[in-house]
Every structure is written in C-alpha cells, then in structure tokens.
Write a protein that holds these residues in place. Structure first.
Motif, mmCIF file in Angstrom:
data_model
loop_
_atom_site.group_PDB
_atom_site.id
_atom_site.type_symbol
_atom_site.label_atom_id
_atom_site.label_comp_id
_atom_site.label_asym_id
_atom_site.label_seq_id
_atom_site.Cartn_x
_atom_site.Cartn_y
_atom_site.Cartn_z
ATOM 1 N N UNK A 65 61.813 -71.583 130.458
ATOM 2 C CA UNK A 65 62.731 -71.045 129.084
ATOM 3 C C UNK A 65 62.819 -69.995 129.670
ATOM 4 N N UNK A 66 64.364 -69.752 129.756
ATOM 5 C CA UNK A 66 64.814 -68.682 129.762
ATOM 6 C C UNK A 66 66.800 -68.330 129.320
ATOM 7 N N UNK A 67 67.077 -67.404 128.505
ATOM 8 C CA UNK A 67 68.680 -67.740 127.982
ATOM 9 C C UNK A 67 69.630 -67.743 129.155
ATOM 10 N N UNK A 68 69.639 -67.922 130.266
ATOM 11 C CA UNK A 68 70.590 -67.854 131.280
ATOM 12 C C UNK A 68 69.921 -68.939 132.319
ATOM 13 N N UNK A 69 71.297 -69.897 132.544
ATOM 14 C CA UNK A 69 70.606 -70.626 133.971
ATOM 15 C C UNK A 69 71.863 -70.019 134.883
#
Length: 186
Positions: A65-69
């Motif tokens: 998981x991360x805040x940006x793709x």
C-alpha cells in the motif's frame, strides 16, 4: 504496475502487467508484487472480474500500500513518445517479498520509476532473472517530464541477469546499447 493515461483514457501499464498476462495465457501461475494505491483496474485487469472472490487465481497480486500509483501520461507525435510522470508509488524492497516467492523458478524485475530497490537482485538466488531496466534508466524534472538517465547499478544487475530486455529509446548514451548487450547473457 502503472496506470497510464492515453488519449484521456486510463489503461493498465507497466512491463510486469503485460508479462503477467502473457505468462497466465501460457498456463503459468504468477505472483506479482507491486506498490500502488488501491486501483480496481489493476485487480480487474490482471485477476479478472470473474475471479475476484476466488481464493486462488492464476495471477496473485500482492500490493504494497502507498498513497500513489505510478502514473504516466504518454504523448505521441512524429518525433516519438513524450512521457510525463504524474505519480510514483513507494519503493519495493526485499522485505516485501513473501518467503515462498524467493524460490520462484523465474523472476522478472521491471521498474517503472526508480522504485525497485537493487537489493531485490539478490533476493532470488536460484531463480532465472529477467530484467527490464527501463525504470532504472528514467529521470524526471519538477513538471514530471521523463528523460533518460544513467543506470546507476547496471554492472551489478547485468551480472545477475539471465535475460535483459530494454528499448534503445531508454538508453541515455547510444554507446551503452552495445555495452549492455555485450554484458548480457541473453
């Protein structure tokens, strides 16, 4: 994995996306490690909407998981392609690899925007290693315009790679094309 914007459409992108789908069509079971925000397009395209609730699918997507793709806009004209990086996912590190994946018979490392840690080169000691280094050969300015950069750890990666796949468009200095090809096993 990336989400690419092409002619105002969002499409699944990234070398590993296409490699995973190809391997699945060839009857292989695929584990795909990516860093991305939650993107239904990724799961729907790779796993298939019909398999979304199945406990085992031909492609297992493990998402850090991360805040940006990672997201690119690709513009084409008579001079070729111009890319803009709109978002970049978090780095993928050796600690993200499940223990059972470390003995995979084939591993494909394919960074898109410098997000694959070079420590992953030694995470799969017995695997046939395929490397598509395009993302290690990309830089971008503050507006996100992508340009070729020197592949910082090419020598170490080429020693580990069994197969190297790259576009001559990604190489910052044309003389490096022959050098990379000379060092590559295949």
């Amino acid at each position: 994995i990336s989400i690419d914007i092409f002619e105002k459409r969002y499409v699944l992108g990234g070398t590993v996306s296409f490699a995973a789908l190809t391997a699945r069509q060839l009857g292989q079971t695929v584990g795909l490690l990516t860093s991305a925000d939650f993107e239904p397009l990724i799961v729907d395209s790779l796993v298939g909407k019909e398999n979304i609730r199945e406990p085992a699918t031909p492609i297992r997507v493990l998402r850090v998981p991360t805040d940006s793709t990672t997201c690119y806009v690709n513009e084409y004209d008579q001079n070729g392609r111009t890319q803009f990086l709109l978002g970049r996912a978090a780095d993928l590190l050796p600690v993200h690899v499940p223990e059972e994946w470390k003995t995979a018979p084939i591993v494909h490392l394919a960074p898109l925007a410098q997000e694959i840690d070079p420590g992953l080169l030694s995470t799969f000691p017995g695997s046939l290693m395929v490397i598509t280094p395009q993302g290690w050969m990309r830089g971008w300015d503050k507006e996100g315009k992508v340009f070729p950069v020197t592949w910082e750890f090419a020598e170490a990666a080429l020693k580990r790679a069994d197969v190297l796949v790259f576009s001559t468009d990604d190489v910052p200095v044309p003389a490096l094309i022959a050098e990379y090809a000379r060092q590559a096993k295949l």
